[in-house]
Motif scaffolding. Structure first.
Motif, mmCIF file in Angstrom:
data_model
loop_
_atom_site.group_PDB
_atom_site.id
_atom_site.type_symbol
_atom_site.label_atom_id
_atom_site.label_comp_id
_atom_site.label_asym_id
_atom_site.label_seq_id
_atom_site.Cartn_x
_atom_site.Cartn_y
_atom_site.Cartn_z
ATOM 1 N N ARG A 183 0.861 -1.185 0.000
ATOM 2 C CA ARG A 183 0.000 0.000 0.000
ATOM 3 C C ARG A 183 0.892 1.228 0.000
ATOM 4 O O ARG A 183 1.164 1.831 1.037
ATOM 5 N N GLU A 234 3.097 3.889 6.847
ATOM 6 C CA GLU A 234 3.199 2.744 7.755
ATOM 7 C C GLU A 234 3.450 1.425 7.028
ATOM 8 O O GLU A 234 3.770 0.423 7.669
ATOM 9 N N ASN A 235 3.320 1.424 5.711
ATOM 10 C CA ASN A 235 3.590 0.217 4.929
ATOM 11 C C ASN A 235 5.057 0.089 4.534
ATOM 12 O O ASN A 235 5.414 -0.858 3.843
ATOM 13 N N TYR A 295 0.884 4.850 1.893
ATOM 14 C CA TYR A 295 0.818 4.925 3.350
ATOM 15 C C TYR A 295 2.186 4.673 3.959
ATOM 16 O O TYR A 295 2.796 3.624 3.765
#
Length: 122
Positions: free
Chosen positions: A102, A107-108, A105
């Motif tokens: 992803r 956080e990916n 984002y």
């Protein structure tokens, strides 16, 4: 341990160009994509662009479409960000990262560079 090292930041006048590089070193690691994020002064980190490592598929934030181009050199395990028609609002610390899928984002992404400053004067 994998490291990402950015280079190429600096000071440029509005309308100018810069090219950032991000080289991966250390043990070989698989990655879905590599991307660029930026953090303007006093603001949160935001997605800029990403490239899928297998086939070169790309994603861009609307704010940079048509001005920025991401590319990669698989043999050198390096990605590049060509930034043209720079604007003062592009001023930020630019970070490269590896991860996905992803890609928009933060956080990916599980590996990050240290960041490089880009300053665009008006």
């Amino acid at each position: 341990q994998v490291q990402l090292v950015e280079s190429g930041g600096g000071l440029v006048q509005a309308g100018g160009s810069l090219r950032l590089s991000c080289a991966a070193s250390g043990r070989t690691f698989s990655k879905y994509a590599m991307g660029w994020f930026r953090q303007p002064p006093g603001k949160e980190r935001e997605f800029v662009t990403a490239i899928r490592w297998s086939d070169g598929g790309t994603w861009y934030a609307d704010s940079v479409k048509g001005r920025f181009t991401i590319s990669r050199d698989n043999a050198k395990n390096t990605q590049y960000l060509q930034m043209n028609s720079l604007k003062p609002e592009d001023t930020a610390v630019y970070y490269c990262a590896a991860g996905g899928p992803r890609v928009v984002y933060a956080e990916n992404y599980n590996v990050w560079g240290q960041g490089t400053q880009v300053t665009v004067s008006s």
